[in-house]
Design a protein around this motif. Structure first.
Motif: not given
Length: 179
Positions: A9-14
Motif C-alpha cells: 500500500g505504499r506509494s511507488t512514485s518517485e
C-alpha cells in the motif's frame, strides 16, 4: 494503467518529502542560523532516508556543488550547524582515505547525524533525538555602534557633538584672523 501503490500500500512514485516541524523552526538555533546554514541543513536532511541517521554522507565539495557557492561559506555553515547543535559529525572524513578503483571501501566524506531525529547507525535508538539545538542560546553581543549614533531622532549626544564642532570651527576661524 500504472500502479500508484505497491503490495504493502505504499506509494511507488518517485517523489519523496521530508518534514520540517514548526517547533524545530521556532527554535533559537534555527532562527539565528544563516541562509547557508539553513540551506546546508536542508540538503543534509534530504539525504536522510528514514534509517541512516548517523551515517548521512556529505562532503564539503558535495555541499559546494549543491549550494553553488565557494568553500568559505560551506565551512562556516558546517561549523555553525555543529555549534548550534543541529548536526553532529559521527565519522570524520579525510582526504587521504583510500578507496579502491571499484569504489568499494570507506568513503571520504564525513558522516553526519541530525540531532532532531533518533539515531539509526550504528545502533538504532528509539528514544528520540538528542535535540541539542533546543538548549542553544544566541550569544549576547555588545553592539559596535553606540545607540546615540543611529539614524533616528537626534539625542543630546548629537547636539553636544554639534556644539563642539561649531566651537572648533569658530576657534580655527579666529586663529586665522577671520571673525
Amino acid at each position: 494503467m500504472t500502479r500508484k501503490h505497491n503490495n504493502k500500500g505504499r506509494s511507488t512514485s518517485e517523489g519523496r518529502y521530508f518534514q520540517m516541524y514548526e517547533w524545530f523552526m521556532k527554535s533559537a538555533a534555527w532562527q539565528y542560523a544563516t541562509v547557508y546554514e539553513k540551506a546546508l541543513y536542508i540538503e543534509i536532511k534530504r539525504r536522510y532516508n528514514g534509517k541512516n541517521n548517523g551515517d548521512i554522507s556529505m562532503s564539503h565539495r558535495e555541499a559546494q556543488e549543491l549550494l553553488q557557492c565557494s568553500n568559505r561559506p560551506i565551512s562556516t555553515a558546517f561549523t555553525g550547524l555543529q555549534e548550534k547543535g543541529l548536526i553532529k559529525a559521527t565519522v570524520k572524513g579525510a582526504f587521504d582515505w583510500k578507496v579502491s578503483r571499484t569504489g568499494s571501501g570507506n568513503g571520504r566524506a564525513t558522516r553526519w547525524e541530525l540531532t532532531e531525529l533518533p539515531r539509526d547507525v550504528p545502533v538504532k535508538v528509539l528514544s528520540g533525538g538528542s535535540k541539542e539545538f533546543m538548549s542553544w542560546q544566541p550569544p549576547t553581543e555588545k553592539t559596535a555602534v553606540r545607540l546615540e549614533h543611529t539614524n533616528g531622532t537626534p539625542t543630546a549626544h548629537h547636539f553636544e557633538n554639534k556644539v563642539r564642532l561649531e566651537r572648533t570651527i569658530n576657534a580655527g576661524a579666529y586663529a586665522y584672523g577671520t571673525p
